[in-house]
Design a protein around this motif. Structure first.
Motif, mmCIF file in Angstrom:
data_model
loop_
_atom_site.group_PDB
_atom_site.id
_atom_site.type_symbol
_atom_site.label_atom_id
_atom_site.label_comp_id
_atom_site.label_asym_id
_atom_site.label_seq_id
_atom_site.Cartn_x
_atom_site.Cartn_y
_atom_site.Cartn_z
ATOM 1 N N ALA A 180 105.520 34.162 71.336
ATOM 2 C CA ALA A 180 105.245 33.295 72.485
ATOM 3 C C ALA A 180 103.932 32.533 72.287
ATOM 4 O O ALA A 180 103.835 31.347 72.646
ATOM 5 C CB ALA A 180 105.200 34.118 73.766
ATOM 6 N N LEU A 181 102.930 33.203 71.709
ATOM 7 C CA LEU A 181 101.671 32.519 71.428
ATOM 8 C C LEU A 181 101.867 31.388 70.430
ATOM 9 O O LEU A 181 101.333 30.281 70.593
ATOM 10 C CB LEU A 181 100.646 33.505 70.878
ATOM 11 N N ILE A 182 102.623 31.672 69.385
ATOM 12 C CA ILE A 182 102.847 30.670 68.354
ATOM 13 C C ILE A 182 103.641 29.490 68.922
ATOM 14 O O ILE A 182 103.366 28.319 68.609
ATOM 15 C CB ILE A 182 103.561 31.298 67.143
ATOM 16 N N ASP A 183 104.611 29.781 69.781
ATOM 17 C CA ASP A 183 105.378 28.700 70.412
ATOM 18 C C ASP A 183 104.493 27.854 71.322
ATOM 19 O O ASP A 183 104.661 26.637 71.417
ATOM 20 C CB ASP A 183 106.535 29.289 71.223
ATOM 21 N N ARG A 184 103.546 28.515 71.998
ATOM 22 C CA ARG A 184 102.676 27.795 72.930
ATOM 23 C C ARG A 184 101.621 26.979 72.196
ATOM 24 O O ARG A 184 101.202 25.911 72.671
ATOM 25 C CB ARG A 184 102.005 28.791 73.872
ATOM 26 N N TYR A 185 101.176 27.487 71.048
ATOM 27 C CA TYR A 185 100.128 26.802 70.285
ATOM 28 C C TYR A 185 100.595 26.541 68.853
ATOM 29 O O TYR A 185 100.026 27.064 67.893
ATOM 30 C CB TYR A 185 98.849 27.628 70.275
ATOM 31 N N PRO A 186 101.630 25.739 68.671
ATOM 32 C CA PRO A 186 102.147 25.499 67.320
ATOM 33 C C PRO A 186 101.098 24.789 66.451
ATOM 34 O O PRO A 186 100.407 23.875 66.912
ATOM 35 C CB PRO A 186 103.363 24.613 67.572
ATOM 36 N N ASN A 187 100.947 25.280 65.242
ATOM 37 C CA ASN A 187 100.016 24.695 64.272
ATOM 38 C C ASN A 187 98.549 24.768 64.698
ATOM 39 O O ASN A 187 97.716 24.008 64.195
ATOM 40 C CB ASN A 187 100.390 23.226 63.993
#
Length: 439
Positions: A180-187
């Protein structure tokens, strides 16, 4: 013992100690204010009273206090000058040994404490990725005194808001929280920082049979170009000679070690893949520099000599198998005595056997600082210091028997408190959490 030691400490040291875990608010009122020396599995106060020490210098002593072989190695290199103007021979030997010992490590940089090692890994990750955000595991209690970590706790005073905003949290054994963190803050996420294990082994992988949550983290990091940082301050040289990463079969990009690696001497390390570690190097012409770690005392010869001697001792004496065996017996002993004394509804011992834990709960199953304080108070009366459980090689059958006697008496008082409450039983204030917003 006179209260003057505590007042003298508070007068000259903020908090009265150089680690908050050593603070007076972490111990019952009958704990010694100050200690004088230690040997084997025991510490001694200034009045000469001996305590079986399950604190083991905040887990930094793994063989035993004042171990002759380790002390002799440290003394040898003190005699060689201790800190030289160019790299020393023991500095090279220690580095080569560390690289040989830890499977994921191609290069290593030594420092004096875990905070600087983990912060150095974070800096490398940011430099390598060009990203700013950090994802750190919320279930693991401490990574660094630096702002990137402290700002994400409930003690953010003094940390700028932009720094606070750069660290995000996820939960151990819940890979979907990291996703979920990665989806919220991609790249945007430079690194994931976590320990391999604390209170329990990692749970099973969501995606691959026979693997663990740690493998899921590793795959997710690789997929999204995130640096995987494994903090082995506690697990290193306790779970296995080659670290918990070897025990669990993972390969982090960067890892940090400290605590028991030099049997109480001040040595910590950040190591990892060559392409990351070399960002802090100086020999690659034209490469933009990363000012990684520059510590005058990072290569202090006495500490590195102690590390080499400690690691050799571990190999020769089956130190780590002893942790697992003793810890398994201790967990069983604690739970058996709890059952016998009728306190099993409020007490539990468990965890990974090489690093056990114990906890107290109240009738609502919330953590009980009151019962924990009472327990520690009664253990101190019997000459056992058990603020947590850290094991050493010099603990054996005599220490188990001493522990059993002390625990039996302490649990009888806990059983009494279950009926009457702790009022009138506690001699002083209840211990407080280290991480709290107000004193």
């Amino acid at each position: 013992m006179s209260d003057s030691y505590q007042q003298r400490l508070l007068n000259v040291i903020p908090g009265g100690a150089h680690t908050y875990s050593r603070g007076f608010d972490q111990f019952p009122s009958n704990a010694p204010d100050i200690l004088e020396r230690a040997e084997g599995a025991y510490t001694f106060d200034v009045d000469g009273r001996r305590y079986l020490d399950y604190g083991m210098a905040l887990r930094s002593v793994g063989i035993g206090y004042a171990e002759p072989e380790v002390n002799a190695a440290a003394a040898k290199y003190m005699g060689f000058g201790n800190n030289l103007t160019r790299p020393s021979l023991i500095e090279l030997e220690a580095a080569e040994l560390f690289v040989q010992a830890i499977p994921s490590v191609d290069m290593v940089k030594f420092t004096k404490n875990g905070s600087t090692a983990v912060s150095a890994a974070v800096k490398l990750a940011r430099a390598a990725t060009g990203r700013e955000l950090i994802a750190r595991c919320v279930d693991h209690p401490f990574f660094s005194f630096d702002d990137w970590f402290i700002g994400s706790t409930n003690i953010p005073k003094g940390v700028p808001q932009p720094v606070i905003d750069q660290t995000k949290i996820f939960s151990y054994n819940q890979i979907e929280t990291l996703e979920a963190l990665i989806d919220r803050y991609p790249n945007d996420i430079a690194c994931v920082v976590l320990e391999a294990s604390t209170l329990a082994h990692p749970g099973p992988s969501r995606d691959v049979d026979g693997e663990t949550f740690l493998h899921d983290v590793q795959r997710l990091c690789k997929k999204h170009g995130i640096v995987f940082v494994l903090d082995e301050m506690i697990t290193g040289f306790r779970w296995a000679e080659q670290g918990a990463q070897d025990y669990y079969g993972i390969s982090p990009d960067l890892c940090t070690f400290g605590k028991a690696m030099a049997n109480g001497f001040s040595v910590a390390a950040v190591g990892g893949k060559r392409e990351l570690m070399q960002l802090g190097s100086i020999e690659l012409e034209g490469q933009e520099r990363v000012f990684l770690l520059s510590t005058t005392h990072g290569a202090e010869m006495s500490g590195l000599g102690a590390f080499v001697a400690t690691y050799r001792f571990m190999q020769q004496h089956d130190v780590i198998p002893h942790y697992w065996s003793y810890g398994d017996r201790l967990i069983g002993l604690l739970n058996q005595v709890a059952e016998k004394q009728g306190v099993v509804s409020v007490f539990q011992a468990g965890g990974v056997p090489c690093s056990p834990f114990y906890m107290f709960r109240d009738c609502s199953q919330a953590s009980s600082a009151e019962l924990r304080t009472l327990f520690m108070q009664e253990m101190f009366k019997e000459g056992v210091m058990m603020p947590w459980i850290a094991l050493c090689y010099r603990m054996g059958q005599d220490e188990l028997e001493l522990t059993e006697t002390a625990v039996s008496k302490a649990f009888s008082m806990v059983a009494r408190a279950m009926s009457t409450g702790v009022d009138g039983l506690l001699q002083g204030p209840v211990v407080k959490p280290v991480f709290r917003t107000f004193n």
